[in-house]
Each structure stands twice: as C-alpha cells, then as structure tokens.
Design a protein around this motif. Sequence first.
Motif, short mmCIF file in Angstrom:
data_model
loop_
_atom_site.label_atom_id
_atom_site.label_comp_id
_atom_site.label_asym_id
_atom_site.label_seq_id
_atom_site.Cartn_x
_atom_site.Cartn_y
_atom_site.Cartn_z
N ILE A 136 0.93 -1.11 -0.02
CA ILE A 136 0.02 0.01 -0.10
C ILE A 136 0.98 1.18 0.00
O ILE A 136 1.87 1.17 0.85
N ARG A 137 0.90 2.00 -1.20
CA ARG A 137 1.56 3.23 -1.28
C ARG A 137 0.78 4.41 -1.71
O ARG A 137 -0.33 4.34 -2.02
N PRO A 138 1.40 5.57 -1.68
CA PRO A 138 0.62 6.91 -2.13
C PRO A 138 0.55 6.57 -3.65
O PRO A 138 1.20 6.06 -4.40
N ARG A 139 -0.75 7.14 -4.08
CA ARG A 139 -1.09 6.88 -5.50
C ARG A 139 -0.14 7.73 -6.33
O ARG A 139 0.05 7.31 -7.50
N ASP A 140 0.27 8.62 -5.89
CA ASP A 140 1.32 9.48 -6.60
C ASP A 140 2.93 9.09 -6.68
O ASP A 140 3.51 9.61 -7.04
N GLU A 141 2.85 7.96 -5.67
CA GLU A 141 4.25 7.31 -5.47
C GLU A 141 5.26 8.28 -4.74
O GLU A 141 6.42 8.00 -5.01
N GLY A 142 4.78 9.34 -4.02
CA GLY A 142 5.48 10.22 -3.38
C GLY A 142 5.90 9.46 -2.01
O GLY A 142 5.57 8.41 -1.91
N VAL A 143 6.58 10.30 -1.23
CA VAL A 143 6.97 9.69 0.10
C VAL A 143 5.88 9.60 1.17
O VAL A 143 4.84 10.38 1.18
N LEU A 144 5.73 8.62 1.69
CA LEU A 144 4.77 8.49 2.80
C LEU A 144 5.19 8.74 4.31
O LEU A 144 6.16 8.21 4.77
N ALA A 145 4.55 9.85 4.64
CA ALA A 145 5.19 10.40 6.03
C ALA A 145 4.21 9.71 6.97
O ALA A 145 3.33 10.24 7.36
N MET A 146 4.64 8.66 7.69
CA MET A 146 3.80 7.88 8.96
C MET A 146 4.04 8.70 10.27
O MET A 146 5.17 8.89 10.68
N ALA A 147 2.99 8.77 10.73
CA ALA A 147 3.17 9.44 12.25
C ALA A 147 3.62 8.55 13.33
O ALA A 147 3.41 7.26 13.41
N MET A 188 -4.42 1.08 9.74
CA MET A 188 -3.43 1.41 8.99
C MET A 188 -2.48 2.65 9.52
O MET A 188 -2.89 3.04 10.50
N PRO A 189 -1.34 2.71 9.33
CA PRO A 189 -0.30 3.69 9.65
C PRO A 189 -1.29 5.07 9.43
O PRO A 189 -1.90 5.44 8.51
N LEU A 190 -1.09 6.00 10.43
CA LEU A 190 -1.40 7.33 10.59
C LEU A 190 -0.61 8.18 9.74
O LEU A 190 0.54 8.35 9.99
N MET A 191 -1.21 8.74 8.63
CA MET A 191 -0.60 9.65 7.84
C MET A 191 -0.44 11.31 8.08
O MET A 191 -1.53 11.66 8.83
N VAL A 192 0.60 11.92 7.90
CA VAL A 192 0.85 13.17 8.43
C VAL A 192 0.83 14.01 6.92
O VAL A 192 1.96 13.82 6.17
N GLU A 193 0.02 14.85 6.44
CA GLU A 193 0.16 15.68 5.23
C GLU A 193 1.15 16.41 5.63
O GLU A 193 1.21 17.36 6.66
N ARG A 194 1.93 17.09 4.27
CA ARG A 194 2.78 17.78 4.28
C ARG A 194 2.57 19.40 5.13
O ARG A 194 3.37 19.65 5.96
N GLU A 195 1.25 19.66 4.91
CA GLU A 195 0.95 21.16 5.48
C GLU A 195 1.23 21.10 7.14
O GLU A 195 0.86 21.86 7.99
N ARG A 196 1.06 19.64 7.54
CA ARG A 196 0.77 19.51 9.08
C ARG A 196 2.22 18.97 9.65
O ARG A 196 2.38 18.93 10.87
#
Length: 260
Positions: A136-147, A188-196
């Motif tokens: 399971i990965r970001p649809r845009d294949e960017g980095v996944l920032a897990m909290a 699932m892991p909690l993701m942290v969006e870039r703006e946060r």
Amino acid sequence: MCGRYASSRRPEALIEEFEVLDNRVKEPLAPDFNIAPTKPVYAVVERLPSSDAPDPDRPQRQLRVLTWGLIPSWAKDPAIGNRMINARMETVAQKPAFRRAFAARRCLLPADGYFEWYPTAEIGKGGKPLKQPFFIRPRDEGVLAMAGLYEIWRDPTRDEDDPDRFRWTCTIITTEAEDSLGTIHDRMPLMVERERWSNWLDPTQSKDALLSLLTPAAPGALQAYPVSKAVGNVKNNGPELIEPLPLEGLPDDVAREMVE
C-alpha cells in the motif's frame, strides 16, 4: 496494525524532502524493502540545538536513525520494545507507554509504502485461510510520512561515558483504515500531510492542538496491489517484493478485490 514497510530513499533525498537542517545520520542505511520490527529506520524529529547555536531556543529539524520498537523511558527490560511497534491513535495520549512521547517526542517515519495481509478464501495446512500480501503506497508514488513517536532509553548496564548508553527507539501510530483499504486490514498507519508536518513535529504543541492533527488519510490517497508472498520471510529483501502481481493466477476473491 503495521508490521512491515519499505523505505528506499537516500538520506540526501529525505533531507531535501523534509527540509532537514541537522543531519544526524552517521552511516546511510541500505534501501530496505522488508523493514520489520527491531530494524534501524530513518526518522525526522525536531530537537533543541546545542546551547552555542545561533538560536538555541528554536527546535531544529533532524534526520536520525532509530530502532523500530519503542522502549519507554521507565522500562526495566528493553525487550518490551519488541511489543511496542504500533500505538493506537485512539489511546496514544493516555497509554502509559506512549503518553510522554506523545506530549513531546513525535516524529515522522518516511516510507515508500507498507504491507498488509488479506485472508483469502483458500484454506492452507492447519485449516487456516491463506493470506495474500498487499503493498500500500501513495497513489502519486511520493513519500509516505507516517506519524510516529520516539523515546530515548538509558541503558543502566552501560557506563556514563559509553556512547551507546542511550537507545533511540520509535513506534508507528495507527488508525482505522479508510473504506477502500479496510477490506484488506482494519488498521493502517496514520499519515501526516505535508502542511501538518511542522505542527506535528513541534515539541511545544499543546495536547489539544495535537489531538486535532490526528485525522486519517483522505480516501483515495493510497493504492493497494498484491505482491509476492516472499515478503513474509524477513530474510527476503529487494525491489521485487513491491512489484505488483498480475491478476491472473491470484485467488478469485483477491482478483475481485482489485477490480471492485
């Protein structure tokens, strides 16, 4: 639960991606496509710099290598870290093992994506359902920032001047899986969006402000696909572990999950 993930980016790429000012990585980690608990992992943290820094009261963003499996500062036996690989979002602010770290020692754990296992309709030896791993990965294949959270545990068996007397360890915060992923696994892991990122890492944030940041990923931001069962063995490693499998030859219920 999140028990395996992949991280292949070089520290230079992570330093640029996360706008790190202080690189604390002594030796770069090799790309790892099958990270399991107790392995070393990259983590982004914010810490106060040394007292002689130009702005000693302002936290600086650092890239560090931590061990996956959090050892609470009060722990008598470091083996407890083997069980502390995940912290539930719903209780992370109250649980004795995590509440101190949640208050002041939060981190981001960069990943390419993570693995979960889906129980199929096929029955294996022992009468248990066979499980199909998914990546399971970001649809845009960017980095996944897990909290994540981190702790610094003092090893009482080591001398004061021993550079290895402190162990830096971490855990991944998990949440309920969004609908499209919940059929594979309910957590699932909690993701942290870039703006946060800045607010999450800031060690001075209040508890109420932190709790407002704990929101699951937006539906549709991630994609899942079946991968080789070889990932089930921690000795296996390599980019082939995250290559998608063709639908032909997969159990009917797994193939159906991919097209619905």
